[in-house]
Design a protein around this motif. Structure first.
Motif, PDB file in Angstrom:
ATOM      1  N   MET A  12       0.855  -1.176   0.000  1.00 37.03           N
ATOM      2  CA  MET A  12       0.000   0.000   0.000  1.00 37.03           C
ATOM      3  C   MET A  12       0.891   1.225   0.000  1.00 37.03           C
ATOM      4  O   MET A  12       1.769   1.363   0.835  1.00 37.03           O
ATOM      5  N   SER A  13       0.676   2.111  -0.969  1.00 34.09           N
ATOM      6  CA  SER A  13       1.497   3.315  -1.109  1.00 34.09           C
ATOM      7  C   SER A  13       0.838   4.456  -0.393  1.00 34.09           C
ATOM      8  O   SER A  13      -0.356   4.698  -0.536  1.00 34.09           O
ATOM      9  N   ILE A  14       1.592   5.157   0.415  1.00 33.99           N
ATOM     10  CA  ILE A  14       1.108   6.291   1.192  1.00 33.99           C
ATOM     11  C   ILE A  14       1.575   7.549   0.504  1.00 33.99           C
ATOM     12  O   ILE A  14       2.699   7.624   0.018  1.00 33.99           O
ATOM     13  N   PRO A  15       0.769   8.572   0.405  1.00 34.86           N
ATOM     14  CA  PRO A  15       1.172   9.792  -0.270  1.00 34.86           C
ATOM     15  C   PRO A  15       2.443  10.356   0.331  1.00 34.86           C
ATOM     16  O   PRO A  15       2.665  10.275   1.539  1.00 34.86           O
ATOM     17  N   MET A  16       3.256  10.919  -0.556  1.00 37.28           N
ATOM     18  CA  MET A  16       4.538  11.486  -0.129  1.00 37.28           C
ATOM     19  C   MET A  16       4.289  12.665   0.795  1.00 37.28           C
ATOM     20  O   MET A  16       3.348  13.439   0.606  1.00 37.28           O
ATOM     21  N   ARG A  17       5.136  12.820   1.792  1.00 37.78           N
ATOM     22  CA  ARG A  17       5.028  13.929   2.727  1.00 37.78           C
ATOM     23  C   ARG A  17       5.528  15.200   2.058  1.00 37.78           C
ATOM     24  O   ARG A  17       6.474  15.198   1.287  1.00 37.78           O
ATOM     25  N   SER A  18       4.931  16.279   2.388  1.00 40.38           N
ATOM     26  CA  SER A  18       5.354  17.584   1.883  1.00 40.38           C
ATOM     27  C   SER A  18       5.060  18.608   2.940  1.00 40.38           C
ATOM     28  O   SER A  18       4.467  18.318   3.973  1.00 40.38           O
ATOM     29  N   THR A  19       5.438  19.790   2.687  1.00 41.76           N
ATOM     30  CA  THR A  19       5.221  20.862   3.655  1.00 41.76           C
ATOM     31  C   THR A  19       3.775  21.313   3.644  1.00 41.76           C
ATOM     32  O   THR A  19       3.362  22.062   4.527  1.00 41.76           O
ATOM     33  N   TYR A  20       3.007  20.851   2.666  1.00 37.48           N
ATOM     34  CA  TYR A  20       1.599  21.215   2.581  1.00 37.48           C
ATOM     35  C   TYR A  20       0.760  20.030   3.007  1.00 37.48           C
ATOM     36  O   TYR A  20       1.139  18.885   2.805  1.00 37.48           O
ATOM     37  N   PRO A  21      -0.409  20.332   3.554  1.00 35.39           N
ATOM     38  CA  PRO A  21      -1.288  19.212   3.959  1.00 35.39           C
ATOM     39  C   PRO A  21      -1.695  18.380   2.761  1.00 35.39           C
ATOM     40  O   PRO A  21      -1.982  18.909   1.685  1.00 35.39           O
ATOM     41  N   VAL A  22      -1.692  17.073   2.952  1.00 30.90           N
ATOM     42  CA  VAL A  22      -2.101  16.171   1.887  1.00 30.90           C
ATOM     43  C   VAL A  22      -3.617  16.233   1.788  1.00 30.90           C
ATOM     44  O   VAL A  22      -4.319  16.048   2.792  1.00 30.90           O
ATOM     45  N   VAL A  70      -7.548  15.300   1.024  1.00 32.73           N
ATOM     46  CA  VAL A  70      -8.306  14.091   1.301  1.00 32.73           C
ATOM     47  C   VAL A  70      -8.391  13.211   0.063  1.00 32.73           C
ATOM     48  O   VAL A  70      -8.358  11.975   0.156  1.00 32.73           O
ATOM     49  N   GLU A  71      -8.475  13.840  -1.144  1.00 37.54           N
ATOM     50  CA  GLU A  71      -8.591  13.061  -2.375  1.00 37.54           C
ATOM     51  C   GLU A  71      -7.386  12.166  -2.589  1.00 37.54           C
ATOM     52  O   GLU A  71      -7.512  11.063  -3.152  1.00 37.54           O
ATOM     53  N   ASP A  72      -6.201  12.613  -2.129  1.00 36.00           N
ATOM     54  CA  ASP A  72      -5.011  11.783  -2.299  1.00 36.00           C
ATOM     55  C   ASP A  72      -4.941  10.647  -1.298  1.00 36.00           C
ATOM     56  O   ASP A  72      -4.226   9.663  -1.518  1.00 36.00           O
ATOM     57  N   LEU A  73      -5.629  10.796  -0.202  1.00 35.57           N
ATOM     58  CA  LEU A  73      -5.600   9.758   0.823  1.00 35.57           C
ATOM     59  C   LEU A  73      -6.678   8.695   0.613  1.00 35.57           C
ATOM     60  O   LEU A  73      -6.575   7.594   1.147  1.00 35.57           O
ATOM     61  N   VAL A  74      -7.703   9.010  -0.186  1.00 32.66           N
ATOM     62  CA  VAL A  74      -8.804   8.075  -0.370  1.00 32.66           C
ATOM     63  C   VAL A  74      -8.355   6.783  -1.041  1.00 32.66           C
ATOM     64  O   VAL A  74      -8.761   5.690  -0.615  1.00 32.66           O
ATOM     65  N   PRO A  75      -7.508   6.813  -2.124  1.00 30.28           N
ATOM     66  CA  PRO A  75      -7.097   5.542  -2.747  1.00 30.28           C
ATOM     67  C   PRO A  75      -6.375   4.615  -1.768  1.00 30.28           C
ATOM     68  O   PRO A  75      -6.619   3.409  -1.730  1.00 30.28           O
ATOM     69  N   ALA A  76      -5.448   5.205  -0.969  1.00 33.46           N
ATOM     70  CA  ALA A  76      -4.742   4.362   0.006  1.00 33.46           C
ATOM     71  C   ALA A  76      -5.696   3.847   1.076  1.00 33.46           C
ATOM     72  O   ALA A  76      -5.594   2.705   1.540  1.00 33.46           O
ATOM     73  N   ALA A  77      -6.657   4.680   1.470  1.00 33.11           N
ATOM     74  CA  ALA A  77      -7.639   4.235   2.454  1.00 33.11           C
ATOM     75  C   ALA A  77      -8.531   3.154   1.885  1.00 33.11           C
ATOM     76  O   ALA A  77      -8.970   2.255   2.598  1.00 33.11           O
ATOM     77  N   ARG A  78      -8.811   3.218   0.535  1.00 29.45           N
ATOM     78  CA  ARG A  78      -9.630   2.193  -0.101  1.00 29.45           C
ATOM     79  C   ARG A  78      -8.927   0.847  -0.067  1.00 29.45           C
ATOM     80  O   ARG A  78      -9.537  -0.202   0.137  1.00 29.45           O
ATOM     81  N   LYS A  79      -7.601   0.884  -0.285  1.00 28.44           N
ATOM     82  CA  LYS A  79      -6.848  -0.366  -0.223  1.00 28.44           C
ATOM     83  C   LYS A  79      -6.839  -0.939   1.192  1.00 28.44           C
ATOM     84  O   LYS A  79      -6.922  -2.146   1.391  1.00 28.44           O
ATOM     85  N   LEU A  80      -6.728  -0.046   2.163  1.00 23.99           N
ATOM     86  CA  LEU A  80      -6.775  -0.508   3.547  1.00 23.99           C
ATOM     87  C   LEU A  80      -8.146  -1.101   3.884  1.00 23.99           C
ATOM     88  O   LEU A  80      -8.244  -2.118   4.588  1.00 23.99           O
ATOM     89  N   ALA A  81      -9.212  -0.518   3.329  1.00 25.72           N
ATOM     90  CA  ALA A  81     -10.556  -1.049   3.547  1.00 25.72           C
ATOM     91  C   ALA A  81     -10.719  -2.417   2.913  1.00 25.72           C
ATOM     92  O   ALA A  81     -11.371  -3.309   3.461  1.00 25.72           O
ATOM     93  N   ALA A  82     -10.134  -2.591   1.699  1.00 26.26           N
ATOM     94  CA  ALA A  82     -10.220  -3.894   1.049  1.00 26.26           C
ATOM     95  C   ALA A  82      -9.450  -4.948   1.834  1.00 26.26           C
ATOM     96  O   ALA A  82      -9.828  -6.122   1.862  1.00 26.26           O
ATOM     97  N   LYS A  83      -8.365  -4.517   2.479  1.00 29.18           N
ATOM     98  CA  LYS A  83      -7.568  -5.459   3.255  1.00 29.18           C
ATOM     99  C   LYS A  83      -8.277  -5.868   4.539  1.00 29.18           C
ATOM    100  O   LYS A  83      -8.266  -7.050   4.924  1.00 29.18           O
ATOM    101  N   THR A  84      -8.928  -4.924   5.222  1.00 25.56           N
ATOM    102  CA  THR A  84      -9.604  -5.213   6.483  1.00 25.56           C
ATOM    103  C   THR A  84     -11.016  -5.729   6.288  1.00 25.56           C
ATOM    104  O   THR A  84     -11.628  -6.252   7.230  1.00 25.56           O
ATOM    105  N   GLY A  85     -11.579  -5.559   5.070  1.00 25.10           N
ATOM    106  CA  GLY A  85     -12.934  -6.027   4.809  1.00 25.10           C
ATOM    107  C   GLY A  85     -14.008  -5.082   5.293  1.00 25.10           C
ATOM    108  O   GLY A  85     -15.156  -5.488   5.447  1.00 25.10           O
TER     109      GLY A  85
END
Length: 280
Positions: A1-11, A13-28
């Protein structure tokens, strides 16, 4: 699962949703808010937004059936260590300080004691209350029973009193010379009345234990003396004796004094108060 790269700006929500979707598929299921905060090291507000986006997203897009998992009670406080590098500047700009949520302790309610399995002797006995609808016991038949007994007892005591020296006297000489009274009536009035009263006190539960004990013994003694007096009179009368022996005269002469003493003692015991040590 790839986590968005850190930057000086807040990431966003749209960039975090794909990674969260993968986490949801993993946990069911949709991860909880605390799980998203720990996995992506984001703040509470952003974790809540990502979770809402997953809930609102159509499950058919990823082909995974997602169901909502209720958030457990938040017991871990949110501190500055849990804020990511991109969230701390925003918190500083808003001037908000991290809120520490105290842990919620469960309230344990003790079950009331059950009486099952307890021996019947250990349970308190119910009060002796009259049954509803039951008619009270009438006491008027006692009058019918006592009427013949009163006549027999009265005549026996008066006859024994005359054999032992009791008779007609002038209680008010010089004041009412014509007023006379037969002192033999003092025997049935004194002895039998005290016996009935002491018996009533003995059977009552409204006085102290000392008063009940004294009333019981004195009531039995008065009843026995009354019976012996009746026996003595009938024996003397049947034998044709006109003057009782000195032994019987002595006992009969002391009866009024004895009745007065026992009546005064019982009256004091009825009105006594408990002692300082609690004894009655």
């Amino acid at each position: 699962m790839s986590i968005p790269m850190r930057s000086t700006y807040p990431v966003p929500v749209e960039d975090l949703v794909p990674a969260a979707r993968k986490l949801a598929a993993k946990t069911g299921g949709v991860p909880s808010q605390n799980r998203l905060m720990k996995e992506f090291r984001i703040g509470k507000d952003k974790a809540r937004a990502v979770r809402l986006a997953l809930i609102e997203e159509d499950a058919t897009v990823t082909g995974t059936h997602l169901h909502t998992v209720p958030d457990p009670v938040e017991t871990a406080p949110e501190t500055e260590a849990e804020l990511t590098h991109d969230e701390m500047p925003r918190a500083a700009e808003e001037g908000a300080s991290p809120q520490v949520t105290p842990p919620v302790e469960p309230v344990i309610v003790a079950d009331p004691p059950k009486s099952e399995g307890v021996p019947a002797a250990a349970l308190p006995e119910p009060a002796n209350e009259p049954t509803r609808g039951a008619r009270p016991v009438r006491s008027w038949p006692v009058l019918l029973l006592s009427l013949p007994a009163f006549i027999a007892v009265w005549s026996g005591w008066v006859g024994l009193g005359e054999l032992t020296g009791f008779g007609v006297v002038h209680p008010l000489p010089g004041i009412a010379d014509g007023f006379t009274i037969n002192t033999a009536i003092t025997l049935p009035i004194g002895v039998e009345t005290y016996a009935a009263f002491a018996l009533r006190v003995w059977l009552s539960r409204q006085v102290s234990a000392t008063a009940r004990r004294f009333a019981g013994w004195s009531a039995l003694g008065a009843l026995i003396l009354g019976g012996l007096g009746q026996v003595a009179y009938h024996l003397l009368d049947a034998a044709g004796v006109t003057q009782a022996p000195w032994q019987i005269t002595t006992v009969v002469a002391c009866l009024p004094v004895a009745v007065l003493g026992m009546g005064a003692a019982l009256a004091h015991l009825i009105h006594e108060r408990p002692s300082e040590n609690g004894e009655k």
